[in-house]
Design a protein around this motif. Structure first.
Motif, mmCIF file in Angstrom:
data_model
loop_
_atom_site.group_PDB
_atom_site.id
_atom_site.type_symbol
_atom_site.label_atom_id
_atom_site.label_comp_id
_atom_site.label_asym_id
_atom_site.label_seq_id
_atom_site.Cartn_x
_atom_site.Cartn_y
_atom_site.Cartn_z
ATOM 1 N N ILE A 23 0.838 -1.196 0.000
ATOM 2 C CA ILE A 23 0.000 0.000 0.000
ATOM 3 C C ILE A 23 0.876 1.251 0.000
ATOM 4 N N ARG A 24 1.927 1.235 0.839
ATOM 5 C CA ARG A 24 2.841 2.359 0.911
ATOM 6 C C ARG A 24 3.550 2.580 -0.432
ATOM 7 N N LYS A 25 3.923 1.475 -1.062
ATOM 8 C CA LYS A 25 4.608 1.553 -2.351
ATOM 9 C C LYS A 25 3.676 2.117 -3.420
ATOM 10 N N PHE A 26 2.414 1.640 -3.411
ATOM 11 C CA PHE A 26 1.426 2.135 -4.376
ATOM 12 C C PHE A 26 1.164 3.622 -4.158
ATOM 13 N N ALA A 27 1.005 4.017 -2.873
ATOM 14 C CA ALA A 27 0.753 5.418 -2.558
ATOM 15 C C ALA A 27 1.910 6.294 -3.030
ATOM 16 N N ARG A 28 3.118 5.799 -2.863
ATOM 17 C CA ARG A 28 4.300 6.548 -3.291
ATOM 18 C C ARG A 28 4.308 6.758 -4.797
ATOM 19 N N VAL A 29 3.970 5.682 -5.535
ATOM 20 C CA VAL A 29 3.930 5.783 -6.998
ATOM 21 C C VAL A 29 2.887 6.814 -7.431
ATOM 22 N N VAL A 30 1.701 6.778 -6.803
ATOM 23 C CA VAL A 30 0.644 7.739 -7.128
ATOM 24 C C VAL A 30 1.099 9.162 -6.828
ATOM 25 N N LEU A 31 1.729 9.353 -5.667
ATOM 26 C CA LEU A 31 2.215 10.677 -5.289
ATOM 27 C C LEU A 31 3.271 11.187 -6.265
ATOM 28 N N ILE A 32 4.138 10.286 -6.705
ATOM 29 C CA ILE A 32 5.187 10.684 -7.661
ATOM 30 C C ILE A 32 4.564 11.131 -8.980
ATOM 31 N N ILE A 33 3.588 10.361 -9.461
ATOM 32 C CA ILE A 33 2.928 10.700 -10.736
ATOM 33 C C ILE A 33 2.217 12.050 -10.629
ATOM 34 N N LEU A 34 1.427 12.216 -9.557
ATOM 35 C CA LEU A 34 0.697 13.474 -9.374
ATOM 36 C C LEU A 34 1.651 14.646 -9.185
ATOM 37 N N SER A 35 2.726 14.413 -8.453
ATOM 38 C CA SER A 35 3.707 15.477 -8.224
ATOM 39 C C SER A 35 4.359 15.909 -9.530
ATOM 40 N N CYS A 36 4.705 14.944 -10.364
ATOM 41 C CA CYS A 36 5.310 15.261 -11.672
ATOM 42 C C CYS A 36 4.350 16.086 -12.529
ATOM 43 N N LEU A 37 3.059 15.762 -12.467
ATOM 44 C CA LEU A 37 2.061 16.516 -13.231
ATOM 45 C C LEU A 37 1.955 17.948 -12.719
ATOM 46 N N VAL A 38 1.902 18.122 -11.390
ATOM 47 C CA VAL A 38 1.810 19.461 -10.807
ATOM 48 C C VAL A 38 3.043 20.283 -11.176
ATOM 49 N N ILE A 39 4.210 19.677 -11.105
ATOM 50 C CA ILE A 39 5.453 20.374 -11.453
ATOM 51 C C ILE A 39 5.447 20.764 -12.929
ATOM 52 N N MET A 40 5.059 19.826 -13.777
ATOM 53 C CA MET A 40 5.030 20.087 -15.218
ATOM 54 C C MET A 40 4.030 21.194 -15.559
ATOM 55 N N PHE A 41 2.812 21.123 -14.985
ATOM 56 C CA PHE A 41 1.796 22.148 -15.248
ATOM 57 C C PHE A 41 2.237 23.516 -14.744
ATOM 58 N N SER A 42 2.863 23.543 -13.578
ATOM 59 C CA SER A 42 3.294 24.812 -12.990
ATOM 60 C C SER A 42 4.376 25.477 -13.841
ATOM 61 N N LEU A 43 5.338 24.710 -14.291
ATOM 62 C CA LEU A 43 6.398 25.261 -15.130
ATOM 63 C C LEU A 43 5.859 25.693 -16.494
ATOM 64 N N ALA A 44 4.992 24.858 -17.074
ATOM 65 C CA ALA A 44 4.426 25.186 -18.385
ATOM 66 C C ALA A 44 3.543 26.430 -18.327
ATOM 67 N N SER A 45 2.938 26.687 -17.162
ATOM 68 C CA SER A 45 2.044 27.846 -17.031
ATOM 69 C C SER A 45 2.797 29.168 -17.107
ATOM 70 N N LEU A 46 4.118 29.124 -16.998
ATOM 71 C CA LEU A 46 4.926 30.338 -17.075
ATOM 72 C C LEU A 46 5.217 30.759 -18.510
ATOM 73 N N VAL A 47 4.875 29.892 -19.456
ATOM 74 C CA VAL A 47 5.160 30.170 -20.870
ATOM 75 C C VAL A 47 4.037 31.032 -21.438
ATOM 76 N N TYR A 48 4.356 32.283 -21.804
ATOM 77 C CA TYR A 48 3.354 33.206 -22.325
ATOM 78 C C TYR A 48 3.524 33.509 -23.811
#
Length: 357
Positions: A23-48
């Motif tokens: 369960i901990r391993k699965f939760a970690r994988v989910v957190l990593i995926i979601l975190s990568c998406l948030v990071i990617m969206f945040s950086l991409a949002s700076l492109v004007y």
């Protein structure tokens, strides 16, 4: 017998530990995926400077990305046992994302107001004007709540957006109390109607980017004799929409060039009178376009220092952002500013009372 029970207990305990580890391993994988998406969206949002709707749309959910980013950051701290380089890099990326989102929306929450507030005791009716703007949603057929709001607030100026002939007919009674009117109903969700108690003059209906998307320009005279400019706008959203594409041409099926707001800002910059620009911008206040619009037109956002005052989407508790706006010039102050009750539309009405210095 006791040995068998002990063995059984150890097997169950081992199985429980394995399950907990999985369960901990699965939760970690989910957190990593979601975190990568948030990071990617945040950086991409700076492109004007790249005109792509899928980059532009990332400007909207900044509060949501900030909230999710903080949740992921705290969750990652709780479940991480070993801090490897990858873990440190991911947490650093989340912190950067949180900073990006907070830095952009914080002026609306924490900064001093850029449009000064005046007390009611300091306001005279002769130099004040209260304005109600509402995107009514063209397919909405509920009028009672909006009529009750108008009766209660008694605004001097009412700007209705997304009106067709049905809406104009149902609000024709306003002409008794608001005899100065500009009406341009359309079936494409970009019709507008303005009703005013105060005299208006030199009014124009301009089409700044689309032949079927009007903007209202008028001069208003206060009871004191002072005059100010009022501009009502509802530009097309800068991303693909199949809502009403047939009436705005092929561009309605692709990204809209964000030129209407900038043209309004350019026009406003040439005015010598105090100016109020209001409407559904189809854009958030902190977007690059809105900032350029305000800067080029010497206009200030009433929201800054007061809060987000999200007006869309009234039908969602989570995905909400400020799309309806008041921008004013330096010589205008605010007594009251607020969103109002739901009216059956996907937008909340927005109300403000201004004082013309």
């Amino acid at each position: 017998m006791a040995a068998a029970e002990n063995l059984s207990f150890k097997v169950i305990q081992k199985s429980s530990k394995m399950k907990s580890k999985n369960i901990r391993k699965f939760a970690r994988v989910v957190l990593i995926i979601l975190s990568c998406l948030v990071i990617m969206f945040s950086l991409a949002s700076l492109v004007y400077d790249i005109p792509r709707w899928y980059l532009k749309i990332l400007d909207f959910p900044r509060l949501q990305l900030l909230t999710v980013g903080i949740f992921l950051f705290l969750s990652f701290l709780l479940i991480t046992k070993e801090w490897k380089f990858s873990s440190i890099a991911l947490v650093s990326g989340l912190l950067a994302s949180i900073f990006i989102q907070f830095e952009i929306i914080s002026p609306y929450l924490l900064k001093d107001t850029v449009v000064k507030t005046v007390k009611a005791s300091e306001v005279t009716n002769k130099n004040s004007v209260d304005i109600l703007i509402a995107n009514v949603l063209i397919k909405n057929r509920k009028t009672q709540t909006l009529k009750e709001i108008i009766t209660t607030k008694e605004p001097d100026i009412i700007l209705l957006m997304e009106v067709d002939s049905w809406w104009v007919d149902n609000f024709s009674y306003l002409k008794k109390t608001h005899p100065y009117t500009i009406e341009y109903p359309l079936d494409n969700a970009y019709g507008m109607a303005l009703y005013s108690k105060l005299p208006i003059s030199n009014h124009q209906i301009k089409f700044l980017n689309h032949s079927k998307v009007p903007s209202f320009f008028t001069k208003v005279t206060l009871a004191s004799g002072k005059e100010f400019k009022f501009v009502g706008v509802h530009p097309v959203a800068p991303f693909p929409s199949d809502k009403y594409p047939e009436n705005i041409g092929e561009q309605g099926k692709d990204q809209q060039k964000e030129v209407e707001l900038l043209r309004v800002g350019d026009i406003a910059s040439k005015y010598t009178l105090p100016t109020i620009i209001a409407g559904d911008f189809n854009d958030v206040a902190w977007s690059n376009t809105s900032r350029l619009f305000g800067k080029d037109g010497n206009l200030k956002d009433v929201r800054i220092g007061r809060g987000l005052y999200n007006t869309f989407n009234a039908e969602s508790l989570i995905m909400r952002w400020p799309l309806d706006h008041f921008f004013v010039t330096e010589d205008i102050t605010v007594q009251d500013f607020n969103t109002l009750s739901k009216i059956g539309s996907d937008h909340f009405p927005l109300y403000a009372k201004f004082v013309i210095e």
